[in-house]
Write an enzyme that holds these catalytic residues in place. Structure first.
Site, PDB file in Angstrom:
ATOM      1  N   ARG A  40       0.833  -1.196   0.000  1.00  0.00           N
ATOM      2  CA  ARG A  40       0.000   0.000   0.000  1.00  0.00           C
ATOM      3  C   ARG A  40       0.876   1.257   0.000  1.00  0.00           C
ATOM      4  NH1 ARG A  40      -4.421   2.927  -1.295  1.00  0.00           N
ATOM      5  NH2 ARG A  40      -5.264   4.160   0.420  1.00  0.00           N
ATOM      6  N   CYS A 262     -19.218   0.403   7.558  1.00  0.00           N
ATOM      7  CA  CYS A 262     -19.880   1.210   8.599  1.00  0.00           C
ATOM      8  C   CYS A 262     -21.280   0.709   8.935  1.00  0.00           C
ATOM      9  CB  CYS A 262     -19.950   2.677   8.164  1.00  0.00           C
ATOM     10  SG  CYS A 262     -18.373   3.541   8.260  1.00  0.00           S
TER      11      CYS A 262
END
Length: 424
Positions: A40, A262
Site C-alpha cells: 500500500r 460502517c
C-alpha cells in the site's frame, strides 16, 4: 498548546479514512502517514491510490510523508488512529486492529512533547478511555493526563462521495480536557472548510458516530421489510416509494443490500455494549437481522421467479456503486445463496480488484462476462458502467426466456425489448 505549521502529526492507517485525512492535514501541517501494508505504501509513493479516494494529481502534489516503518514516527505531537473496526464471525466487535495500532504507537510516544492520541475508528462508547488509554499506559509506562492525552474525532468518510469529502464536512472533536479539545479543534478546523463541533466528552463523540450508522441501518431495515411484504402483494417498492415520497416529511430511504465498513458493522458495536450493560437492544438487532437476511431473500425470490436453477450473471460485487471497496459486501450473500440453489454463477465488476475478491470471498471475477448470455442476470450494484450499457447490450445478456433482475431500479426508465424484468 496552540497549533503551528511545524507540529508533527502521524496518521496510522492509510485506507479509505486515513489517506484523505492525511492529505488534507498535510496542506497545513507536517504529516507522516503510517501503514503496515508495505505494498500500500509503495503504491501511494508511486502516486496510485487503489481506493480512488484521492486523485493521483493531489497525491503526487502532497507533502505527506509515507512509511511502513513505525520507528519513522517517533516523537510526534499528535497521533491519529484510523484503522478499521470490523466484527468477527459471531458479529462481536473485533478490536484487534485498534489494539495493534495502540500498542505500536505507545512505543513511539515522547512524553516531553505531551502528545495527543486521537482515535477516529468507530467504536462503542468507552473504548478510547477504558481500553486504549490503559493499554498505552501499560505498554509505554507513561501516565495518561500527564505524559500523553486522549482525543476522539469520529470518521465520516463516505467512499465514492465527492461532495462530502473530509475537507468539506463538519468534524466532531473531543478531548479529555479543555486544552486538548481546543488543540484538536484547531488541528481539524484547519483541514475542513465546514468547521468543527466540540463534543461534550469523548464518550459522547464515540456514541454520536455509532448511532449515525445505526440510525441508517434501522431505516433501511424498515424499507427491506416492507419490500418483502409488498412482494407478496405483487407491488413494486419503487412504485410505493415514488408515491409516498410526495409527502413533505417522508424519509427517503431505499431498500437494498446493506454492507460496507460502517452501516453493516457499527450497530453491532452499539448492541454489544448495550448487552454488556444489561440492556437488550431489540430494535437495533431486529434491523440488523432483517438486513443480514436480505441477500438470501433476494436470491430465493429470483430462484422461485425463474422456476429453478440455471446460469446466472451477477453484475457488481463491491458494497456500493462506483467504488472498488469490497469490505463486507452483501452481494456475496446473493451469490452464495444462488449457488446453494443450484445456479452456476458468473461474477463481473469493473471496479473491484480480482485478487482482493479471491482473498476476501474466494470468488473469481470474469472480465469477459458481458460477452455471453445467461438465464438470470442480477444487476446488484448500480455502477456507472452498468448505467451506461445500451438497451441492446442489456438484452443480449439475457438468454431467451431469461430474467433481468434490477435490484436498485437502475433501468426503470429504460425500454429493453423482449426481456422479462424484475425489481424489488
Amino acid at each position: 498548546m496552540s497549533v503551528f505549521r511545524t507540529e508533527k502529526v502521524v496518521v496510522l492507517g492509510l485506507g479509505y479514512v486515513g489517506l484523505p485525512l492525511a492529505v488534507a492535514l498535510a496542506k497545513k501541517f507536517d504529516v507522516t502517514g503510517l501503514d503496515i501494508d508495505t505494498r500500500r505504501v509503495e503504491e501511494l509513493q508511486a502516486g496510485t491510490d487503489r481506493t480512488r479516494e484521492v486523485e493521483p494529481e493531489a497525491l503526487k502534489a502532497s507533502t505527506l510523508a509515507l512509511t511502513s516503518t513505525p520507528d519513522d514516527c517517533r516523537g510526534a505531537d499528535i497521533y491519529i488512529v484510523t484503522v478499521p473496526t470490523p466484527v468477527d464471525g459471531d458479529n462481536q466487535p473485533d478490536l484487534r486492529p485498534v489494539v495493534g495500532a495502540t500498542r505500536s504507537l505507545a512505543a513511539l510516544l515522547d512524553p516531553a512533547r505531551k502528545p495527543i492520541v486521537v482515535y477516529e475508528s468507530t467504536v462503542y462508547p468507552g473504548v478510547t478511555e477504558e481500553v486504549c488509554g490503559p493499554l498505552i499506559e501499560e505498554v509505554s509506562g507513561l501516565e495518561r493526563g500527564k505524559d500523553f492525552f486522549l482525543g476522539y474525532s469520529p470518521e465520516r468518510i463516505n467512499p465514492g462521495d465527492r461532495e462530502h469529502t473530509v475537507d468539506r464536512i463538519v468534524k466532531v472533536v473531543a478531548g479529555e480536557n479543555s486544552e486538548v479539545l481546543e488543540r484538536l479543534a484547531a488541528l481539524y478546523g484547519a483541514a475542513t472548510s465546514a468547521g468543527v463541533f466540540r463534543a461534550a466528552s469523548i464518550k459522547a463523540a464515540e456514541a454520536a458516530k455509532v448511532i449515525e450508522n445505526a440510525q441508517r441501518d434501522i431505516n433501511i431495515a424498515f424499507m427491506n421489510e416492507i419490500t418483502q411484504i409488498f412482494a407478496k402483494l405483487d407491488l413494486s417498492i419503487w412504485d410505493v416509494l415514488e408515491a409516498a415520497g410526495t409527502k413533505w416529511n417522508f424519509l427517503k430511504f431505499q431498500p437494498g443490500l446493506v454492507g460496507g465498513h460502517c452501516i453493516g458493522v457499527d450497530p453491532y458495536y452499539l448492541s454489544f455494549r448495550a448487552q454488556q450493560l444489561g440492556q437488550e437492544p431489540n430494535v437495533i438487532l431486529a434491523g440488523r437481522s432483517i438486513n443480514d437476511r436480505m441477500g438470501a431473500w433476494v436470491a430465493d425470490t429470483l430462484h422461485e421467479r425463474r422456476g429453478g436453477a440455471g446460469s446466472a450473471l451477477v453484475m457488481g460485487l463491491t458494497f456500493k456503486e462506483n467504488v472498488p471497496d469490497l469490505r463486507n459486501s452483501k452481494v456475496i450473500d446473493v451469490i452464495r445463496r444462488l449457488e446453494e440453489r443450484g445456479h452456476t454463477v458468473t461474477i463481473h465488476d469493473p471496479l473491484a480488484d480480482a485478487a482482493e475478491a479471491r482473498h476476501e470471498y474466494g470468488v473469481k471475477l470474469d472480465g469477459g462476462a458481458l460477452e455471453r448470455s445467461y438465464d438470470l442476470v442480477v444487476v446488484a450494484v448500480p455502477h456507472e458502467a452498468y448505467r451506461d450499457l445500451p438497451d441492446d447490450k442489456l438484452a443480449s445478456l439475457v438468454a431467451e426466456g431469461g430474467l433481468l433482475a434490477d435490484l436498485k431500479n437502475l433501468y426503470a426508465r429504460r425500454t429493453i425489448s423482449g426481456v422479462e424484468r424484475w425489481s424489488l
